[in-house]
Design a protein around this motif. Structure first.
Motif, PDB file in Angstrom:
ATOM      1  N   ALA A 153       0.836  -1.203   0.000  1.00 41.21           N
ATOM      2  CA  ALA A 153       0.000   0.000   0.000  1.00 41.21           C
ATOM      3  C   ALA A 153       0.872   1.255   0.000  1.00 41.21           C
ATOM      4  CB  ALA A 153      -0.930  -0.005   1.206  1.00 41.21           C
ATOM      5  N   ALA A 154       1.949   1.220   0.797  1.00 37.78           N
ATOM      6  CA  ALA A 154       2.853   2.378   0.881  1.00 37.78           C
ATOM      7  C   ALA A 154       3.642   2.568  -0.415  1.00 37.78           C
ATOM      8  CB  ALA A 154       3.807   2.205   2.061  1.00 37.78           C
ATOM      9  N   SER A 155       3.927   1.469  -1.113  1.00 40.17           N
ATOM     10  CA  SER A 155       4.736   1.547  -2.336  1.00 40.17           C
ATOM     11  C   SER A 155       3.973   2.167  -3.498  1.00 40.17           C
ATOM     12  CB  SER A 155       5.210   0.148  -2.741  1.00 40.17           C
ATOM     13  OG  SER A 155       4.150  -0.609  -3.305  1.00 40.17           O
ATOM     14  N   GLY A 156       2.656   2.054  -3.485  1.00 41.13           N
ATOM     15  CA  GLY A 156       1.845   2.625  -4.561  1.00 41.13           C
ATOM     16  C   GLY A 156       1.680   1.705  -5.759  1.00 41.13           C
ATOM     17  N   MET A 157       2.550   0.713  -5.882  1.00 39.61           N
ATOM     18  CA  MET A 157       2.517  -0.255  -6.981  1.00 39.61           C
ATOM     19  C   MET A 157       2.347   0.438  -8.347  1.00 39.61           C
ATOM     20  SD  MET A 157       0.653  -3.641  -5.453  1.00 39.61           S
ATOM     21  CE  MET A 157       1.260  -4.669  -6.794  1.00 39.61           C
ATOM     22  N   GLU A 158       3.183   1.419  -8.583  1.00 38.79           N
ATOM     23  CA  GLU A 158       3.166   2.169  -9.845  1.00 38.79           C
ATOM     24  C   GLU A 158       3.668   1.293 -10.988  1.00 38.79           C
ATOM     25  OE1 GLU A 158       5.570   5.983 -11.768  1.00 38.79           O
ATOM     26  OE2 GLU A 158       5.768   5.491  -9.632  1.00 38.79           O
ATOM     27  N   ARG A 159       3.101   1.454 -12.159  1.00 38.08           N
ATOM     28  CA  ARG A 159       3.559   0.710 -13.338  1.00 38.08           C
ATOM     29  C   ARG A 159       4.844   1.358 -13.860  1.00 38.08           C
ATOM     30  NH1 ARG A 159       1.241  -2.985 -16.300  1.00 38.08           N
ATOM     31  NH2 ARG A 159      -0.835  -2.550 -15.431  1.00 38.08           N
ATOM     32  N   LEU A 160       5.946   0.617 -13.815  1.00 33.03           N
ATOM     33  CA  LEU A 160       7.244   1.151 -14.235  1.00 33.03           C
ATOM     34  C   LEU A 160       7.579   0.776 -15.671  1.00 33.03           C
ATOM     35  CD1 LEU A 160       9.129   0.223 -10.951  1.00 33.03           C
ATOM     36  CD2 LEU A 160       8.120   2.427 -11.556  1.00 33.03           C
ATOM     37  N   THR A 161       7.088  -0.364 -16.111  1.00 34.50           N
ATOM     38  CA  THR A 161       7.246  -0.817 -17.496  1.00 34.50           C
ATOM     39  C   THR A 161       5.930  -1.509 -17.883  1.00 34.50           C
ATOM     40  OG1 THR A 161       7.963  -3.117 -17.195  1.00 34.50           O
ATOM     41  CG2 THR A 161       9.651  -1.410 -16.879  1.00 34.50           C
ATOM     42  N   PRO A 162       5.757  -1.842 -19.144  1.00 36.21           N
ATOM     43  CA  PRO A 162       4.544  -2.572 -19.530  1.00 36.21           C
ATOM     44  C   PRO A 162       4.424  -3.936 -18.855  1.00 36.21           C
ATOM     45  CG  PRO A 162       5.604  -1.612 -21.457  1.00 36.21           C
ATOM     46  CD  PRO A 162       6.559  -1.442 -20.317  1.00 36.21           C
ATOM     47  N   HIS A 163       5.526  -4.443 -18.263  1.00 39.23           N
ATOM     48  CA  HIS A 163       5.528  -5.772 -17.650  1.00 39.23           C
ATOM     49  C   HIS A 163       5.391  -5.737 -16.130  1.00 39.23           C
ATOM     50  CE1 HIS A 163       6.836  -7.153 -21.582  1.00 39.23           C
ATOM     51  NE2 HIS A 163       7.772  -6.223 -21.554  1.00 39.23           N
ATOM     52  N   THR A 164       5.342  -4.553 -15.537  1.00 36.07           N
ATOM     53  CA  THR A 164       5.233  -4.435 -14.083  1.00 36.07           C
ATOM     54  C   THR A 164       3.901  -4.997 -13.591  1.00 36.07           C
ATOM     55  OG1 THR A 164       6.523  -2.386 -14.162  1.00 36.07           O
ATOM     56  CG2 THR A 164       5.370  -2.855 -12.122  1.00 36.07           C
ATOM     57  N   ILE A 165       3.965  -5.797 -12.538  1.00 37.20           N
ATOM     58  CA  ILE A 165       2.742  -6.312 -11.921  1.00 37.20           C
ATOM     59  C   ILE A 165       2.195  -5.245 -10.984  1.00 37.20           C
ATOM     60  CG2 ILE A 165       1.761  -8.078 -10.411  1.00 37.20           C
ATOM     61  CD1 ILE A 165       3.959  -9.987 -11.380  1.00 37.20           C
ATOM     62  N   THR A 166       0.979  -4.791 -11.255  1.00 41.21           N
ATOM     63  CA  THR A 166       0.382  -3.744 -10.418  1.00 41.21           C
ATOM     64  C   THR A 166      -0.881  -4.228  -9.708  1.00 41.21           C
ATOM     65  OG1 THR A 166      -0.842  -2.889 -12.332  1.00 41.21           O
ATOM     66  CG2 THR A 166       1.295  -1.878 -11.852  1.00 41.21           C
ATOM     67  N   SER A 167      -1.251  -5.470  -9.924  1.00 42.56           N
ATOM     68  CA  SER A 167      -2.404  -6.055  -9.257  1.00 42.56           C
ATOM     69  C   SER A 167      -1.932  -6.860  -8.049  1.00 42.56           C
ATOM     70  CB  SER A 167      -3.163  -6.974 -10.217  1.00 42.56           C
ATOM     71  OG  SER A 167      -3.942  -7.927  -9.521  1.00 42.56           O
ATOM     72  N   GLU A 168      -2.476  -6.547  -6.862  1.00 38.31           N
ATOM     73  CA  GLU A 168      -2.075  -7.284  -5.658  1.00 38.31           C
ATOM     74  C   GLU A 168      -2.414  -8.770  -5.780  1.00 38.31           C
ATOM     75  OE1 GLU A 168      -2.609  -5.952  -1.669  1.00 38.31           O
ATOM     76  OE2 GLU A 168      -2.772  -3.848  -2.297  1.00 38.31           O
ATOM     77  N   GLU A 169      -3.533  -9.069  -6.419  1.00 39.00           N
ATOM     78  CA  GLU A 169      -3.948 -10.461  -6.581  1.00 39.00           C
ATOM     79  C   GLU A 169      -2.948 -11.232  -7.447  1.00 39.00           C
ATOM     80  OE1 GLU A 169      -7.786 -13.016  -8.277  1.00 39.00           O
ATOM     81  OE2 GLU A 169      -7.949 -10.843  -7.980  1.00 39.00           O
TER      82      GLU A 169
END
Length: 248
Positions: A153-169
């Motif tokens: 939650a603190a990290s924000g899970m920002e998309r850094l590349t098209p391959h970044t996982i941004t879904s917690e699930e």
């Protein structure tokens, strides 16, 4: 900032001399005696200095040990791990790092560049997003679920590349797989063209305290090669764990 600088100066003087009086301290840091007395009083209140048996003389207090204890584990980790990092970087031809989790970042403590390393990346001291790096993933994978959720939650899970996982699930599935096989993988999730894998390093009590990773360009450290070299990296992490007192 001046007060902080002066306080650090006081600690350095006491570390060098063993003991010193208010007048000596004042002369060394070039302040009035009343200022030196206030600085010593503030440090004494925090346990960082104490009055010696001889009244008027000060020395370092046991509060220093408390502060030092917060970093000695990390110092031991880099000392015990460097020889393994050097061997692995030579064997794999890739950059090898040791990282720990700090708040919602993976922080690199030690790096050895392999003979085939490309570019001039220095990862030491760099704060990296745990959800997008192999070190961060393996560290997250072994956190209690509540702490992991807070870090994400603190990290924000920002998309850094098209391959970044941004879904917690989706990330949870990935982390479960990492726990099962013993190492985590990232494929261009932090930077385009960069692949990596990481294995857990355990302390004497079995707690995962750090990650050993290898990273390299995707054209050389392919997904197939990642799984081929993973046993060597896992063995290296286990060797560092044994050096840290882990028996398992």
């Amino acid at each position: 900032m001046q007060s902080v600088d002066r306080a650090i100066g006081v600690l350095e003087i006491l570390a060098l001399r063993g003991e010193a009086g208010v007048s000596e301290v004042a002369a060394e840091i070039d302040v009035h005696k009343s200022t030196a007395f206030r600085l010593l009083g503030a440090l004494e209140a925090r346990g960082l200095v104490e009055q010696a048996a001889e009244r008027g003389k000060y020395r370092l207090g046991f509060g220093i040990v408390r502060l030092a204890g917060a970093v000695t584990g990390r110092l031991d980790l880099t000392q015990q791990g460097r020889v393994v990092c050097e061997r692995l970087s030579e064997e794999l031809g890739e950059t090898v790092n040791i990282a720990v989790l700090q708040e919602h970042y993976a922080v690199n403590l030690c790096q050895v560049r392999g003979p085939g390393a490309v570019g001039a990346h220095n990862w030491v001291g760099r704060l990296t997003p745990p959800y997008a790096t192999s070190s961060g993933k393996i560290l997250l994978a072994h956190l209690p679920a509540r702490h992991r959720a807070a870090a994400l939650a603190a990290s924000g899970m920002e998309r850094l590349t098209p391959h970044t996982i941004t879904s917690e699930e989706e990330l949870e599935r990935d982390l479960a797989e990492a726990r099962k096989r013993g190492y985590a993988v990232t494929l261009e999730e932090f930077e385009i063209g960069l692949h990596a894998l990481a294995a857990p390093i355990r302390s004497h009590n079995g707690e995962v305290v750090a990650a050993l990773s290898a990273s390299g360009p995707e054209y050389r450290l392919t997904e197939q090669r990642i799984h081929a070299v993973a046993p060597a990296l896992v063995d290296g992490a286990e060797e560092i764990s044994r050096r840290m007192g882990h028996v398992g």
